[in-house]
Write an enzyme that holds these catalytic residues in place. Structure first.
Site, mmCIF file in Angstrom:
data_model
loop_
_atom_site.group_PDB
_atom_site.id
_atom_site.type_symbol
_atom_site.label_atom_id
_atom_site.label_comp_id
_atom_site.label_asym_id
_atom_site.label_seq_id
_atom_site.Cartn_x
_atom_site.Cartn_y
_atom_site.Cartn_z
ATOM 1 N N GLY A 85 -76.589 -31.269 -31.186
ATOM 2 C CA GLY A 85 -75.218 -31.463 -30.713
ATOM 3 C C GLY A 85 -74.433 -30.161 -30.638
ATOM 4 O O GLY A 85 -73.581 -30.005 -29.774
ATOM 5 N N PHE A 86 -74.750 -29.242 -31.524
ATOM 6 C CA PHE A 86 -73.960 -28.007 -31.582
ATOM 7 C C PHE A 86 -74.820 -26.819 -31.980
ATOM 8 O O PHE A 86 -75.766 -26.967 -32.755
ATOM 9 C CB PHE A 86 -72.824 -28.158 -32.611
ATOM 10 C CG PHE A 86 -71.940 -29.329 -32.345
ATOM 11 C CD1 PHE A 86 -70.894 -29.237 -31.434
ATOM 12 C CD2 PHE A 86 -72.179 -30.550 -32.976
ATOM 13 C CE1 PHE A 86 -70.099 -30.343 -31.159
ATOM 14 C CE2 PHE A 86 -71.388 -31.653 -32.704
ATOM 15 C CZ PHE A 86 -70.345 -31.557 -31.796
ATOM 16 N N GLY A 87 -74.422 -25.650 -31.475
ATOM 17 C CA GLY A 87 -75.017 -24.410 -31.952
ATOM 18 C C GLY A 87 -74.340 -24.013 -33.261
ATOM 19 O O GLY A 87 -73.345 -24.617 -33.681
ATOM 20 N N GLY A 88 -74.887 -23.015 -33.897
ATOM 21 C CA GLY A 88 -74.232 -22.435 -35.065
ATOM 22 C C GLY A 88 -74.304 -23.239 -36.344
ATOM 23 O O GLY A 88 -73.536 -22.983 -37.280
ATOM 24 N N GLY B 206 -82.789 -24.731 -34.087
ATOM 25 C CA GLY B 206 -81.576 -24.926 -34.885
ATOM 26 C C GLY B 206 -81.501 -24.041 -36.112
ATOM 27 O O GLY B 206 -82.393 -24.055 -36.950
ATOM 28 N N GLY C 55 -79.868 -19.591 -30.412
ATOM 29 C CA GLY C 55 -78.660 -19.389 -29.602
ATOM 30 C C GLY C 55 -77.760 -18.349 -30.251
ATOM 31 O O GLY C 55 -77.682 -17.205 -29.804
ATOM 32 N N SER D 124 -81.359 -19.982 -26.319
ATOM 33 C CA SER D 124 -80.534 -21.138 -25.966
ATOM 34 C C SER D 124 -79.237 -20.667 -25.326
ATOM 35 O O SER D 124 -78.400 -20.030 -25.975
ATOM 36 C CB SER D 124 -80.204 -21.976 -27.205
ATOM 37 O OG SER D 124 -79.146 -22.871 -26.884
ATOM 38 N N MET E 279 -86.563 -30.348 -34.712
ATOM 39 C CA MET E 279 -85.154 -29.955 -34.888
ATOM 40 C C MET E 279 -84.916 -29.595 -36.355
ATOM 41 O O MET E 279 -85.241 -30.380 -37.253
ATOM 42 C CB MET E 279 -84.216 -31.099 -34.503
ATOM 43 C CG MET E 279 -84.227 -31.498 -33.040
ATOM 44 S SD MET E 279 -83.847 -30.169 -31.880
ATOM 45 C CE MET E 279 -82.195 -29.673 -32.394
HETATM 46 C C1 DX5 Z 1 -78.639 -27.984 -30.841
HETATM 47 C C2 DX5 Z 1 -79.439 -27.325 -29.760
HETATM 48 C C3 DX5 Z 1 -79.919 -25.968 -30.089
HETATM 49 C C4 DX5 Z 1 -78.841 -24.975 -30.382
HETATM 50 C C5 DX5 Z 1 -79.382 -23.892 -31.252
HETATM 51 O O1 DX5 Z 1 -78.365 -29.281 -30.468
HETATM 52 O O2 DX5 Z 1 -80.585 -28.118 -29.456
HETATM 53 O O3 DX5 Z 1 -80.786 -25.490 -29.070
HETATM 54 O O4 DX5 Z 1 -78.284 -24.416 -29.235
HETATM 55 O O5 DX5 Z 1 -78.319 -23.086 -31.590
HETATM 56 P P1 DX5 Z 1 -78.319 -22.133 -32.859
HETATM 57 O O6 DX5 Z 1 -79.406 -21.132 -32.661
HETATM 58 O O7 DX5 Z 1 -76.962 -21.548 -32.810
HETATM 59 O O8 DX5 Z 1 -78.547 -23.002 -34.071
HETATM 60 ZN ZN ZN Z 2 -82.136 -27.295 -28.060
#
Ligand code: DX5
Ligand code: ZN
Length: 218
Positions: A143-146, A177, A198, A9, A138
């Site tokens: 919405g966010f990484g990490g 995720g 990601g 990602s 999911m």
């Molecule tokens: C979240 C995204 C994911 C995210 C994963 O909304 O769909 O693709 O980038 O990030 P990590 O691996 O950091 O959880």
């Molecule tokens: Zn994604």
């Protein structure tokens, strides 16, 4: 876990150097480039759109796995197809007719995928399994990484794997995720064959990418 494929990602990449980051993560072994598209409406964050997909396309040899977190989604499908997306995944909540949306992606010559949020029931895939090449579960709220992996979704991954097997069709089962080496193993044990990651693949800079990816493969 050797056959698991990794979708990196780019949400966690250095956006000022996206082309180089994609080249580096592919060299390190990524199988797909996962592109998270967010609109600040369907999810509480804004990222990128078709112009960026078009710009990165020449830098990627691997397929662009485009995850649309936008609503309404239909008016933008064509733009992402033309920009060079290989797979396009949509949430059933992102428009009134997900069946039609998936057909539309197929008609554009792209690989359609359906995405289920943690709160979305598994039944949502039942009437569209004949249309998709990918089911994406999911394991965080998008919405966010990490964010932290939501373990209650493991049961949903198993349920999706059962339904895919019963369908007799070749459909990838992707998980997105909170993927770390530990949660990767649990997701694969539950039936996933593609892992989106990601934070855990881009951490530490390019010198670490290959080791980061190898650790996720187990
Ligand atoms: C979240 C995204 C994911 C995210 C994963 O909304 O769909 O693709 O980038 O990030 P990590 O691996 O950091 O959880
Ligand atoms: Zn994604």
């Amino acid at each position: 876990m050797t056959s698991v494929r990794i979708a990196a990602s780019i949400l966690s990449a250095d956006f000022a150097r996206l082309g180089k980051e994609i080249e580096a993560i592919e060299k390190a072994g990524a199988d797909f480039i996962h592109v998270d598209v967010m609109d600040g409406h369907f999810v509480p964050n804004i990222t990128i759109g078709p112009v960026v997909v078009r710009a990165i396309r020449p830098h990627a040899k691997k397929p662009l796995d485009v995850h649309l977190m936008i609503a309404p989604v239909d008016p933008f499908i064509q733009a992402f197809c033309e920009a060079g997306a290989d797979g396009i995944s949509v949430h059933p909540e992102a428009g009134p007719h997900v069946h039609r949306t998936l057909q539309y992606i197929r008609d554009c010559g792209r690989r359609p995928g359906i995405v289920l949020n943690p709160g979305t029931p598994i039944d949502f895939i039942d009437n569209v399994l004949d249309l998709v090449d990918l089911v994406l579960i999911m394991t965080v709220n998008p919405g966010f990484g990490g964010q932290e992996f939501i373990a209650s979704q493991l049961r949903k991954i198993e349920a999706a794997a059962e339904r895919i097997a019963r369908s007799g069709r070749k459909i990838d089962l992707e998980v997105d995720g909170g993927i770390t080496p530990e949660t990767a193993r649990r997701a694969v044990d539950a039936g996933a064959n593609i892992l989106v990651a990601g934070t855990s693949v881009f951490k530490g800079g390019a010198a670490n990418y290959a080791a980061n990816i190898a650790r996720l493969r187990g």
